[in-house]
Design an enzyme around this catalytic site. Structure first.
Site, short mmCIF file in Angstrom:
data_model
loop_
_atom_site.label_atom_id
_atom_site.label_comp_id
_atom_site.label_asym_id
_atom_site.label_seq_id
_atom_site.Cartn_x
_atom_site.Cartn_y
_atom_site.Cartn_z
N LYS A 199 -4.77 10.90 -9.85
CA LYS A 199 -4.47 12.21 -9.23
C LYS A 199 -3.02 12.28 -8.79
O LYS A 199 -2.60 13.25 -8.15
CB LYS A 199 -5.36 12.41 -8.00
CG LYS A 199 -6.84 12.37 -8.26
CD LYS A 199 -7.59 12.51 -6.92
CE LYS A 199 -8.91 11.78 -6.96
NZ LYS A 199 -9.41 11.48 -5.60
N ARG B 63 -1.65 -7.60 -10.14
CA ARG B 63 -1.06 -7.76 -11.48
C ARG B 63 -0.45 -6.43 -11.88
O ARG B 63 -1.07 -5.37 -11.71
CB ARG B 63 -2.10 -8.19 -12.51
CG ARG B 63 -1.54 -8.12 -13.93
CD ARG B 63 -2.41 -8.77 -14.95
NE ARG B 63 -2.37 -10.23 -14.81
CZ ARG B 63 -2.85 -11.06 -15.72
NH1 ARG B 63 -3.38 -10.59 -16.82
NH2 ARG B 63 -2.80 -12.36 -15.55
N HIS C 42 4.17 -15.79 -13.15
CA HIS C 42 2.72 -15.81 -12.94
C HIS C 42 2.46 -17.07 -12.10
O HIS C 42 2.00 -18.09 -12.60
CB HIS C 42 2.01 -15.87 -14.29
CG HIS C 42 0.54 -15.61 -14.27
ND1 HIS C 42 -0.22 -15.61 -13.11
CD2 HIS C 42 -0.34 -15.36 -15.28
CE1 HIS C 42 -1.48 -15.37 -13.42
NE2 HIS C 42 -1.58 -15.21 -14.72
N1 CP Z 1 -3.86 -16.70 -18.19
C1 CP Z 1 -4.03 -15.41 -17.86
O1 CP Z 1 -3.28 -14.86 -17.06
O2 CP Z 1 -5.07 -14.80 -18.49
P1 CP Z 1 -5.55 -13.29 -18.23
O3 CP Z 1 -4.45 -12.39 -18.74
O4 CP Z 1 -6.83 -13.13 -18.98
O5 CP Z 1 -5.72 -13.13 -16.74
#
Ligand code: CP
Length: 313
Positions: free
Chosen positions: A87, A108, A136
């Site tokens: 929205k 993420r 990550h």
């Molecule tokens: N390794 C990893 O980040 O996998 P996904 O993208 O499935 O979370």
């Protein structure tokens, strides 16, 4: 030792010292041995907020499972279609809503800097579940723990990282983590997928000690395969290429199979953050070198330990 993770954001491996990682590993070991009642007391009544703006299988499931395993629960979203972002609600307001309903948040996002931006808005700790091509961090934590468990040590090892080193965010966190150890690292990639300079620039400062990581860049995997203790394979990140033609130039340019693994030391291990496409052939799975599914198993307990350290002083 004071708990360096308590109420802390987890955005980059640059922000953590070697002793912090070792505390995480010893906590993971303890948690793995804990009886159910003791384990669930670590997160009882606590809530993990999930904000996933990109697809994920492992990271999201692993965090949700980790939180449940210490007695907590999770709320949030794994795609924006079902949220008020549709929205027009802003990212900043979405962060405010998720953190108001949680004790700690895992995010993420496809954009670099998004986790740090969220951490400036949120009163609760933000854990990056992977941002753009940047980092990550929790993947590197479980990668390092896998090496420590499967090889019995990290210092003194020779580690080959092969694949898409330009766009693969797990590689950046892993190099920052390895820079705190005495290791030799071979970075193997096609020329157009070489590591970005930001990963190897100023590693002494990131390591917080005299740098003892030694990095060599190569194009041939075969030239180094017989010498290494760990081969860390990564997928070509097709979704991050500026256009399809660039991707076609490198598609299928490297792989590891059971025959090539025969060139490796008998006790060398193969890791991969997954998902894999064709860069690790299925015939490798049955060899004694394969550890990529073991990584996933370790990941749940590493993330449970991390959450328990963030939530408990
Ligand atoms: N390794 C990893 O980040 O996998 P996904 O993208 O499935 O979370």
């Amino acid at each position: 030792m004071a708990n360096p993770f308590y109420k802390r954001d987890v955005l980059s491996l640059k922000d953590f010292k070697r002793e912090d990682l070792e505390l995480l590993f010893s906590t993971t070991d303890k948690l793995t041995e804990m009886k159910y009642r003791e384990r669930v007391s670590l997160g009882e009544g606590r809530i993990l907020g999930i904000m996933f703006f990109e697809p994920s299988t492992r990271t999201r499931l692993s965090f949700e499972s980790a939180m449940a395993s210490i007695g907590g629960t999770s709320v949030g979203f794994s795609e924006t279609k079902t949220t008020s972002i549709e929205k027009g609600e802003s990212f900043a307001d979405t962060v405010r809503i998720v953190e108001a309903n949680s004790d700690v948040v895992v995010l993420r996002h496809p954009m670099e800097g998004s986790a740090r931006f969220a951490s400036e808005i949120s009163l609760k700790p933000i854990v990056s579940g992977g941002t753009g091509t940047e980092e990550h961090p929790t993947q590197a934590m479980l990668d390092l723990y896998t090496i420590y468990k499967e090889k019995g040590r990290i210092d003194g090892l020779r580690i080959c990282i092969v694949g898409d080193l330009k766009y693969g965010r797990t590689v950046y966190s892993l190099i920052y983590a390895l820079s705190k150890y005495d290791v030799k690292v071979d970075l193997v990639s096609p020329p157009i997928l070489k590591i970005r300079r930001e990963a190897t620039y100023n590693l002494e400062k990131i390591a917080g000690k005299d740098k003892s990581i030694e990095i060599t860049e190569r194009e041939s995997l075969k030239s180094v395969l017989h010498e290494v203790d760990v081969v860390y394979v990564t997928r070509i990140q097709r979704e991050r290429f500026p256009d399809e033609q660039e991707y076609e130039k490198v598609r299928g340019s490297y792989y590891l199979d059971a025959e090539l693994a025969g060139m490796m030391k008998s006790d060398a291990i193969v890791m991969h953050p997954l998902p894999r496409l064709d860069e690790i052939r299925p015939d490798l799975d049955a060899t004694p070198h394969a550890r990529y599914f073991k990584q996933v198993q370790y990941g749940r307990n590493v993330r449970a330990a991390l959450l328990s350290l963030i939530l408990n002083s």
